[in-house]
Design an enzyme around this catalytic site. Structure first.
Site: not given
Ligand code: PGA
Length: 250
Positions: A9, A11, A95, A97, A167, A173, A213, A234
């Protein structure tokens, strides 16, 4: 039986030129690799270039989000037919985010999931609890609710392409991955809820990816768990050599 998926991903990283440069370096590193499906999710502006650069190889590029309608007065949005028209066949939905910063809701994830399956896109629905939800003992309730609403009015036949990514928000992150045991426990919850909402068969066939992570150092222990069928990566998917090391987990 469930072919693993290793997905990157990206982003809001990488221009079209940077995306193509990544792919040109990455393809030789994964040449002939057929054990896992390998996916990348570049930003919209890089998607068409990435699809062309990956063409005919063991790598597919998908979208990070989409609207559920085919067209309309929705400034800033991209529709399923627009994705299909450039050869895109995979889409991330829900997602964290998007949920956190852009008010994505379970109800809209459901509309998007419905549209994705109707158009023949493979949806990767992201679920996962926040740190507060985990500390309050609401992990299971949160994951079950996200799955249940996302799958509302989706039949077992429609769910045959579904992929879920678990996730935990506290692991995204942050560098602190869920332990393999914590991840495995959550994946079992996802699978139970899939059986309740759809069918035992759907639950058995659906690939459930872990995200948060993931790195070359922890991928093998995660993949050793019976209910972990891949990873959504990510930060560590942005460098070809690092992402290739993840693809080649043992
Ligand atoms: P991360 O992101 O690997 O950088 O934690 C995962 C994701 O957001 O999909």
């Amino acid at each position: 039986m469930r072919k693993p998926i290793i997905a990157g991903n990206w982003k809001m990283y990488k221009t079209p030129n940077e995306s193509v440069a990544f792919i040109e370096t990455f393809l030789p590193l994964i040449a002939g690799h057929d054990r896992d499906e390998i996916l990348i999710f570049p930003p919209f502006t890089s998607l068409a270039a990435a699809i062309i650069a990956a063409d005919d190889h063991n790598l597919r590029a998908g979208a990070q989000n989409m609207h559920w309608l085919n067209e309309g007065p929705y400034t800033g949005e991209i529709s399923p037919i627009m994705l299909m028209s450039i050869g895109c066949r995979h889409v991330l939905l829900g997602h964290s985010e998007q949920r956190l910063y852009f008010n994505e809701t379970d109800e809209r994830v459901n509309l998007k999931l419905k549209a994705a399956v109707n158009h023949g896109l493979t949806p990767i629905v992201c679920v996962g609890e926040t740190l507060t939800e985990r500390e309050d003992g609401r992990t299971e309730e949160t994951i079950r609710r996200q799955i249940r609403i996302a799958l509302r009015n989706i039949s077992a036949a429609e769910a045959h392409r579904l992929v879920v990514a678990y996730e935990p928000v506290w692991a995204i992150g942050t560098g602190s991955t869920a332990t393999p045991d914590i991840a495995e426990a959550a994946h079992r919850i996802v699978r139970h809820e899939l059986a309740d909402c759809c069918s035992e068969q759907t639950a058995e066939a659906t690939r459930i990816l872990y995200g948060g992570s993931v790195k070359p150092e922890n991928i093998s222990d995660l993949m050793a768990q019976p209910n972990i069928d891949g990873a959504l990566v990510g930060g560590a998917s942005l460098v070809p050599e690092t992402f290739a090391r993840i693809v080649h987990y043992t």
